[in-house]
Enzyme design. Structure first.
Site, PDB file in Angstrom:
ATOM      1  CG  HIS A  81      -1.975  -1.073   1.121  1.00 19.84           C
ATOM      2  ND1 HIS A  81      -2.938  -1.250   2.074  1.00 19.84           N
ATOM      3  CD2 HIS A  81      -2.225  -2.010   0.168  1.00 19.84           C
ATOM      4  CE1 HIS A  81      -3.739  -2.242   1.716  1.00 19.84           C
ATOM      5  NE2 HIS A  81      -3.317  -2.721   0.567  1.00 19.84           N
ATOM      6  CD  GLU A  83      -2.102   3.997   3.210  1.00 21.54           C
ATOM      7  OE1 GLU A  83      -3.281   4.341   3.325  1.00 21.54           O
ATOM      8  OE2 GLU A  83      -1.739   3.102   2.403  1.00 21.54           O
ATOM      9  CB  CYS A 109      -6.133  -1.292   4.979  1.00 22.14           C
ATOM     10  SG  CYS A 109      -4.396  -1.789   5.057  1.00 22.14           S
ATOM     11  CB  CYS A 112      -1.790   0.990   6.245  1.00 19.92           C
ATOM     12  SG  CYS A 112      -1.252   0.291   4.669  1.00 19.92           S
TER      13      CYS A 112
END
Length: 150
Positions: A81, A83, A109, A112
């Site tokens: 992701h 992040e 999410c 993360c």
């Protein structure tokens, strides 16, 4: 000639996150993230396959093939992701993110969120929501302020 107004810091950093999201190789969702401290960019990241790994455009998306709903079964995804990539870039270059803000295209999410909590992120500014109630609850419990900026 009338001077255009300058963007606020939130507008500025979210516009950078949106631009970064255009580098995403994900077939389902384009996410960009920017880690900022004292109004300075520390690191950036977008979602996609790890370095030297084939992109989903080549292999296809397993989550899409299996009809996995958004926000579920992250372990089936080839990609990292945005992040995560921002945190990894900071670590790779020896940049502390403790006390930083995260600007992102959407809410993190749960995976993360846990990483951001342990990295010492103090605030998250997002442009949009993401269907992950557990992440939202964890961030609230960790007292990380999450703001939606439109």
């Amino acid at each position: 000639m009338k001077e255009k107004s300058r963007p606020s810091w939130d507008e500025y950093f979210l516009s950078i996150a949106k631009l970064i999201s255009k580098r995403s190789t994900c077939l389902r969702r384009k996410v960009g993230a920017v880690l900022v401290k004292n109004k300075r960019v520390l690191a950036t990241g977008y979602n996609g396959a790890p370095s030297n790994i084939k992109h989903c455009k080549i292999t296809g998306c397993l989550r899409e093939k299996l009809e996995v709903p958004s926000g579920q079964r992250h372990e089936l995804c080839r990609g990292l992701h945005g992040e995560q990539n921002a945190l990894l870039q900071a670590a790779l270059h020896g940049v502390s993110v403790e006390g930083a803000k995260l600007y992102a295209v959407s809410q993190p999410c749960i995976i993360c969120a846990k990483m951001l909590i342990n990295a010492g992120i103090k605030e998250i500014v997002i442009a949009g929501r993401y269907p992950d109630k557990m992440a939202k609850d964890f961030l609230k419990e960790a007292r990380i302020r999450v703001r939606v900026f439109k």
